[in-house]
Design a protein around this motif. Sequence first.
Motif, PDB file in Angstrom:
ATOM      1  N   ALA A   3      19.565  17.229   4.777  1.00 42.51           N
ATOM      2  CA  ALA A   3      18.281  17.218   4.075  1.00 42.51           C
ATOM      3  C   ALA A   3      18.216  15.994   3.181  1.00 42.51           C
ATOM      4  CB  ALA A   3      18.106  18.490   3.248  1.00 42.51           C
ATOM      5  N   ASP A   4      17.085  15.318   3.192  1.00 44.98           N
ATOM      6  CA  ASP A   4      16.884  14.131   2.369  1.00 44.98           C
ATOM      7  C   ASP A   4      15.559  14.219   1.648  1.00 44.98           C
ATOM      8  OD1 ASP A   4      19.184  12.481   2.815  1.00 44.98           O
ATOM      9  OD2 ASP A   4      18.438  12.082   4.834  1.00 44.98           O
ATOM     10  N   ILE A   5      15.528  13.713   0.415  1.00 43.57           N
ATOM     11  CA  ILE A   5      14.264  13.492  -0.278  1.00 43.57           C
ATOM     12  C   ILE A   5      13.707  12.166   0.234  1.00 43.57           C
ATOM     13  CG2 ILE A   5      13.136  13.219  -2.510  1.00 43.57           C
ATOM     14  CD1 ILE A   5      15.612  14.607  -3.749  1.00 43.57           C
ATOM     15  N   SER A   6      12.437  12.123   0.570  1.00 45.34           N
ATOM     16  CA  SER A   6      11.880  10.894   1.123  1.00 45.34           C
ATOM     17  C   SER A   6      10.396  10.761   0.793  1.00 45.34           C
ATOM     18  CB  SER A   6      12.086  10.835   2.641  1.00 45.34           C
ATOM     19  OG  SER A   6      11.436  11.917   3.278  1.00 45.34           O
ATOM     20  N   THR A   7       9.893   9.536   0.936  1.00 44.46           N
ATOM     21  CA  THR A   7       8.477   9.264   0.662  1.00 44.46           C
ATOM     22  C   THR A   7       7.801   8.522   1.813  1.00 44.46           C
ATOM     23  OG1 THR A   7       9.015   7.177  -0.452  1.00 44.46           O
ATOM     24  CG2 THR A   7       8.868   9.137  -1.829  1.00 44.46           C
ATOM     25  N   TRP A   8       8.559   8.099   2.811  1.00 45.75           N
ATOM     26  CA  TRP A   8       8.010   7.288   3.898  1.00 45.75           C
ATOM     27  C   TRP A   8       7.366   8.147   4.969  1.00 45.75           C
ATOM     28  CZ3 TRP A   8       6.683   2.499   4.240  1.00 45.75           C
ATOM     29  CH2 TRP A   8       6.469   1.901   5.485  1.00 45.75           C
ATOM     30  N   ARG A   9       6.297   7.635   5.547  1.00 45.95           N
ATOM     31  CA  ARG A   9       5.735   8.202   6.770  1.00 45.95           C
ATOM     32  C   ARG A   9       5.521   7.036   7.740  1.00 45.95           C
ATOM     33  NH1 ARG A   9      -0.467   9.624   4.845  1.00 45.95           N
ATOM     34  NH2 ARG A   9      -1.420   7.580   5.268  1.00 45.95           N
ATOM     35  N   ALA A  10       5.597   7.309   9.028  1.00 41.71           N
ATOM     36  CA  ALA A  10       5.355   6.262  10.010  1.00 41.71           C
ATOM     37  C   ALA A  10       3.908   5.804   9.862  1.00 41.71           C
ATOM     38  CB  ALA A  10       5.600   6.799  11.419  1.00 41.71           C
ATOM     39  N   PRO A  11       3.680   4.523   9.573  1.00 40.98           N
ATOM     40  CA  PRO A  11       2.308   4.062   9.281  1.00 40.98           C
ATOM     41  C   PRO A  11       1.331   4.375  10.411  1.00 40.98           C
ATOM     42  CG  PRO A  11       3.903   2.381   8.688  1.00 40.98           C
ATOM     43  CD  PRO A  11       4.664   3.441   9.427  1.00 40.98           C
ATOM     44  N   THR A  12       0.150   4.815  10.020  1.00 39.41           N
ATOM     45  CA  THR A  12      -0.929   5.040  10.975  1.00 39.41           C
ATOM     46  C   THR A  12      -1.640   3.712  11.236  1.00 39.41           C
ATOM     47  OG1 THR A  12      -2.623   5.468   9.305  1.00 39.41           O
ATOM     48  CG2 THR A  12      -1.258   7.340   9.997  1.00 39.41           C
ATOM     49  N   ASP A  13      -2.517   3.710  12.227  1.00 40.22           N
ATOM     50  CA  ASP A  13      -3.341   2.518  12.447  1.00 40.22           C
ATOM     51  C   ASP A  13      -4.078   2.133  11.166  1.00 40.22           C
ATOM     52  OD1 ASP A  13      -2.576   2.393  15.117  1.00 40.22           O
ATOM     53  OD2 ASP A  13      -4.265   3.607  15.804  1.00 40.22           O
ATOM     54  N   ASN A  14      -4.502   3.142  10.416  1.00 40.44           N
ATOM     55  CA  ASN A  14      -5.258   2.875   9.193  1.00 40.44           C
ATOM     56  C   ASN A  14      -4.378   2.444   8.025  1.00 40.44           C
ATOM     57  OD1 ASN A  14      -7.642   3.520  10.495  1.00 40.44           O
ATOM     58  ND2 ASN A  14      -7.556   5.672   9.888  1.00 40.44           N
ATOM     59  N   ASP A  15      -3.057   2.531   8.185  1.00 42.65           N
ATOM     60  CA  ASP A  15      -2.121   2.063   7.152  1.00 42.65           C
ATOM     61  C   ASP A  15      -1.685   0.623   7.404  1.00 42.65           C
ATOM     62  OD1 ASP A  15      -2.108   4.564   5.882  1.00 42.65           O
ATOM     63  OD2 ASP A  15      -0.416   5.279   7.077  1.00 42.65           O
ATOM     64  N   ARG A  16      -2.320  -0.077   8.319  1.00 42.48           N
ATOM     65  CA  ARG A  16      -1.835  -1.385   8.758  1.00 42.48           C
ATOM     66  C   ARG A  16      -1.784  -2.412   7.636  1.00 42.48           C
ATOM     67  NH1 ARG A  16      -5.869  -3.261  13.335  1.00 42.48           N
ATOM     68  NH2 ARG A  16      -5.227  -1.208  14.077  1.00 42.48           N
ATOM     69  N   LYS A  17      -2.580  -2.223   6.581  1.00 42.98           N
ATOM     70  CA  LYS A  17      -2.536  -3.145   5.449  1.00 42.98           C
ATOM     71  C   LYS A  17      -1.613  -2.623   4.354  1.00 42.98           C
ATOM     72  CE  LYS A  17      -7.265  -4.742   6.315  1.00 42.98           C
ATOM     73  NZ  LYS A  17      -8.659  -4.802   5.783  1.00 42.98           N
ATOM     74  N   ILE A  18      -1.820  -1.379   3.947  1.00 47.40           N
ATOM     75  CA  ILE A  18      -1.053  -0.827   2.825  1.00 47.40           C
ATOM     76  C   ILE A  18       0.430  -0.712   3.166  1.00 47.40           C
ATOM     77  CG2 ILE A  18      -1.389   1.611   3.467  1.00 47.40           C
ATOM     78  CD1 ILE A  18      -1.376   0.124  -0.101  1.00 47.40           C
ATOM     79  N   LYS A  19       0.782  -0.633   4.442  1.00 41.76           N
ATOM     80  CA  LYS A  19       2.195  -0.483   4.812  1.00 41.76           C
ATOM     81  C   LYS A  19       3.030  -1.663   4.334  1.00 41.76           C
ATOM     82  CE  LYS A  19       2.318  -2.532   9.482  1.00 41.76           C
ATOM     83  NZ  LYS A  19       2.555  -2.256  10.908  1.00 41.76           N
TER      84      LYS A  19
END
Length: 252
Positions: A3-19
């Motif tokens: 088990a890990d604490i995490s904040t990442w998600r695989a970027p969506t098409d709409n995350d292409r800038k904020i990623k």
Amino acid sequence: DVADISTWRAPTDNDRKIKHTWGLYEDNQMAWNMNRLFHKCYSFEWNKSESGEITVAVNGSLAGVARVPFAKYHATYRMDTDGYLNVDMDVEVREDCIWLPRFGFEFKLPVSMEQMAYYGKGPHENYVDLCHHVTTGYYQTTVTDQYVPYIKPQEHGNHTNVKYLSVSDDQGNALEFGSNKAFECNVSHYTSEQLTNTSHSFDLEPGNHTIVRIDYKLSGIGSASCGTELLEKYRFTDKKFNFSFYLRPHKN
């Protein structure tokens, strides 16, 4: 088994800038590097009561590689005599930190944990700004069916307003999660790293695990691939929050 604490998600098409602000890509020098996460433990204490309950208290932080911590937390893990592991976290996010993709735990289970049942919004994937097509109820499905074959692999299969989740194998061995406060969940045979680094859906190969994500919150999806940035009200901007849930193994 992990088990890990995490904040990442695989970027969506709409995350292409904020990623590029969330994560480390190529020679990017300005990101928070949340896809290259480091954990630091400042203190660790444990206690066993006369009744047999075991409590572990941890003070820790999360930071991207070569970055200052963007979040600090105090976590209490209490194993009671009925077999429940109760998780309670108080989290403080750095004031100047970018809004987060998500915050929660990722559990790596055997790939045989294929059956899934939950009480929350479903049966289709949904997010805080993408949920008018679903209703709250009790649903049974499979982990395989949670995958959404976008051309470019990305974040998918989330469920909001969840109070209960059970993942089990064909022999009835199950791990269940629950909370009095609604949480978000995601169950997949693919890791966020796989989804982030794979260019086409047909190149994905299912791993040897079932990845269960129990999240306090996710940012919304938005339409930034062809429109404006995600609206403020759908961003994960909380700077202080409490996150609590329980888990326990059982036999169906």
